[in-house]
Design an enzyme around this catalytic site. Structure first.
Site, PDB file in Angstrom:
ATOM      1  N   TYR A 144      48.933 -32.658  92.914  1.00  0.00           N
ATOM      2  CA  TYR A 144      50.148 -33.359  92.513  1.00  0.00           C
ATOM      3  C   TYR A 144      49.971 -33.811  91.079  1.00  0.00           C
ATOM      4  O   TYR A 144      48.906 -34.327  90.706  1.00  0.00           O
ATOM      5  CB  TYR A 144      50.387 -34.575  93.418  1.00  0.00           C
ATOM      6  N   ASP A 239      44.361 -32.090  84.630  1.00  0.00           N
ATOM      7  CA  ASP A 239      45.074 -33.334  84.938  1.00  0.00           C
ATOM      8  C   ASP A 239      44.028 -34.362  85.385  1.00  0.00           C
ATOM      9  O   ASP A 239      43.626 -34.379  86.545  1.00  0.00           O
ATOM     10  CB  ASP A 239      46.120 -33.090  86.026  1.00  0.00           C
ATOM     11  N   LYS A 267      46.707 -44.105  84.519  1.00  0.00           N
ATOM     12  CA  LYS A 267      46.040 -45.066  85.411  1.00  0.00           C
ATOM     13  C   LYS A 267      44.969 -45.916  84.714  1.00  0.00           C
ATOM     14  O   LYS A 267      45.288 -46.857  84.001  1.00  0.00           O
ATOM     15  CB  LYS A 267      45.466 -44.307  86.621  1.00  0.00           C
TER      16      LYS A 267
HETATM   17  P1  KE4 Z   1      52.606 -41.202  87.587  1.00  0.00           P
HETATM   18  O1  KE4 Z   1      53.826 -40.543  86.996  1.00  0.00           O
HETATM   19  O2  KE4 Z   1      52.811 -41.608  89.031  1.00  0.00           O
HETATM   20  O3  KE4 Z   1      52.039 -42.326  86.718  1.00  0.00           O
HETATM   21  O4  KE4 Z   1      51.399 -40.145  87.598  1.00  0.00           O
HETATM   22  C1  KE4 Z   1      51.609 -38.906  88.225  1.00  0.00           C
HETATM   23  C2  KE4 Z   1      50.273 -38.288  88.592  1.00  0.00           C
HETATM   24  C3  KE4 Z   1      49.769 -37.275  87.809  1.00  0.00           C
HETATM   25  N1  KE4 Z   1      48.581 -36.685  88.095  1.00  0.00           N
HETATM   26  C4  KE4 Z   1      47.840 -37.096  89.153  1.00  0.00           C
HETATM   27  C5  KE4 Z   1      46.535 -36.426  89.438  1.00  0.00           C
HETATM   28  C6  KE4 Z   1      48.306 -38.151  89.983  1.00  0.00           C
HETATM   29  O5  KE4 Z   1      47.559 -38.540  91.040  1.00  0.00           O
HETATM   30  C7  KE4 Z   1      49.530 -38.772  89.698  1.00  0.00           C
HETATM   31  C8  KE4 Z   1      50.096 -39.883  90.549  1.00  0.00           C
HETATM   32  N2  KE4 Z   1      49.320 -40.255  91.673  1.00  0.00           N
HETATM   33  C9  KE4 Z   1      50.049 -40.835  92.800  1.00  0.00           C
HETATM   34  C10 KE4 Z   1      49.053 -41.143  93.912  1.00  0.00           C
HETATM   35  N3  KE4 Z   1      48.366 -40.013  94.364  1.00  0.00           N
HETATM   36  C11 KE4 Z   1      50.806 -42.044  92.399  1.00  0.00           C
HETATM   37  C12 KE4 Z   1      51.331 -42.882  93.530  1.00  0.00           C
HETATM   38  C13 KE4 Z   1      52.812 -42.801  93.638  1.00  0.00           C
HETATM   39  O6  KE4 Z   1      53.378 -41.704  93.476  1.00  0.00           O
HETATM   40  O7  KE4 Z   1      53.413 -43.866  93.909  1.00  0.00           O
END
Ligand code: KE4
Length: 423
Positions: A144, A239, A267
């Protein structure tokens, strides 16, 4: 434990937000029941609106590697906010954070700050397309990368390598430019490249997957992805939104001895405030406006308060004992394995450093297909029984548990005792 306040607040939230939440996973859809409303956090603990406290293993999905409300981050945020929350103009602090990041991750020669991981990956894909003049991208099943349209695509049926929309609202035509390959499948990857000579702009991958639950790459798989993308002028994007500064003070790429062309971060580099970054080879990054023809912008990009939090986190992380953190996760997982097998509950626990996932499956989990074998009903029971005993786990089987530098051996003991009691 009573969750009266949380339930009441959830009803109110349903009035305003789809599913009562501002991000789907928070709605507890995969584990049932209604979500906790969190009032505050400190160190490794969070407290909900009913006054119940929990040892937290979500830690804002990995952003809080130091812990909740650590004093040095709180101080930095308050100080920065006092001087102004945003100017829409360059600030010195952005350059300072960029200096730290590029020193820690040498493959990042130039970078751009944005406000989320999604913006980072979306922009990395756009600049890869701009740099190569090619349209197609490859992602891996179970990874993801945020919710940009090109990445909300799932594998087409059978041999068809063209993706199909993974969400309503994503167009078929756009999905056709995304090819989805099984993680850890060298054969499939080679085949896709053969079928699409000179068409692929970039390959984006989680160098350690955490969004199908934790799944490590076979080293040979990652090496081959790097070799073939290099050979064919395909931009390789790591990523590292989760893995950046998670395993050591830098990218997991350094430990894996693989140099991607672009890296996405988020993060941890913002200490829980809205931030993302993408960066890498100078020749690629110089395609971005105002230098080059690829447009990308953001009102709050490089936001002074988020950057101040990031700088405070970077400063604190420099002296931290990552090996000790990983050891703590190892002993917690060993304790869990012992208690699960003692109670004859078949599980597979995948751990990488301070990230781990308990899969309710007797089989090894090495890609999304094998992850999906896991019994999600059992996971929900595990989730709720641990929650009732004051342990907050991710509300989905296909997420990672995160340890922070605030978690103590005592927290591990309490967690193991809770598991034992519930089994
Ligand atoms: P954000 O747009 O949510 O800040 O980041 C997206 C993203 C990109 N790449 C990786 C590897 C990620 O894990 C994420 C977002 N992670 C999720 C949890 N697995 C965020 C939690 C959520 O969607 O509320």
């Amino acid at each position: 434990m009573n969750h009266v306040q949380s339930k009441k607040l959830f009803q109110q939230a349903l009035r305003y937000f789809p599913g009562g939440v501002n991000s789907p996973v928070r709605a507890f859809g995969s584990v049932g029941g209604s979500p906790l409303f969190i009032k505050k956090g400190k160190g490794a603990k969070i407290t909900d609106e009913d006054g119940n406290s929990y040892i937290d293993y979500v830690m804002s999905w990995g952003a809080l590697i130091l812990g909740h409300a650590v004093p040095e981050v709180v101080a930095a945020v308050s100080k920065a906010a006092g001087s102004g929350s945003s100017f829409g103009a360059p600030t010195k602090a952005e350059t300072d954070l960029a200096e730290v990041i590029t020193k820690a991750i040498p493959s990042i020669e130039k970078l751009r700050f944005v406000s989320s991981g999604t913006e980072a990956t979306m922009s990395a894909i756009r600049v890869s397309r701009g740099f190569t003049g090619r349209d197609k991208i490859i992602k891996f099943d179970g990874c993801y990368h945020g919710h940009c349209d090109s990445l909300l695509v799932k594998a087409g049926s059978g041999a068809a390598t063209q993706g199909i929309p993974g969400s309503a609202g994503v167009t078929r035509s756009l999905s056709r430019d995304t090819i989805v390959c099984p993680y850890n499948d060298r054969e499939a990857f080679r085949k896709i490249l053969l079928q699409h000579p000179q068409e692929i702009a970039c390959v984006i991958i989680e160098p350690i997957a955490a969004n199908m639950g934790v799944v490590e790459p076979d080293p040979a798989f990652l090496k081959e992805v790097r070799a073939l993308t290099l050979q064919q002028g395909i931009v390789l994007i790591f990523d590292e939104v989760i893995t950046g500064f998670r395993f050591h003070f830098g990218g997991v790429q350094t430990l894996q001895k693989i140099t991607p062309d672009l890296t996405c971060l988020g993060k941890i580099i913002g200490g829980g405030l809205p931030i993302g970054a993408y960066g890498g080879k100078k020749e690629i990054m110089e395609c971005i406006a105002p230098d080059g023809q690829v447009y990308q912008a953001g009102t709050l990009s490089g936001n002074p308060v988020a950057v101040a939090a990031g700088l405070a986190v970077m400063k604190a992380l420099k002296g931290k004992d990552y090996a000790g953190l990983s050891k703590r996760a190892e002993s917690l997982c060993a304790g869990l394995r012992e208690r699960f097998s003692h109670n004859k509950i078949p599980v597979t626990i995948n751990r990488a450093g301070s990230l781990f996932t308990v899969f309710f499956s007797p089989e090894a989990v090495k890609d999304f297909e094998t992850a999906k074998v896991s019994d999600t009903k059992k996971y929900s029971k595990y989730f709720w029984s641990m929650l009732e005993t004051g342990i907050n786990l991710p509300p989905s089987q296909f997420e990672a548990q995160f340890l922070s530098f605030s978690h103590t051996d005592r927290d591990a003991k309490i967690t193991l005792k809770a598991a034992e009691k519930k089994f």
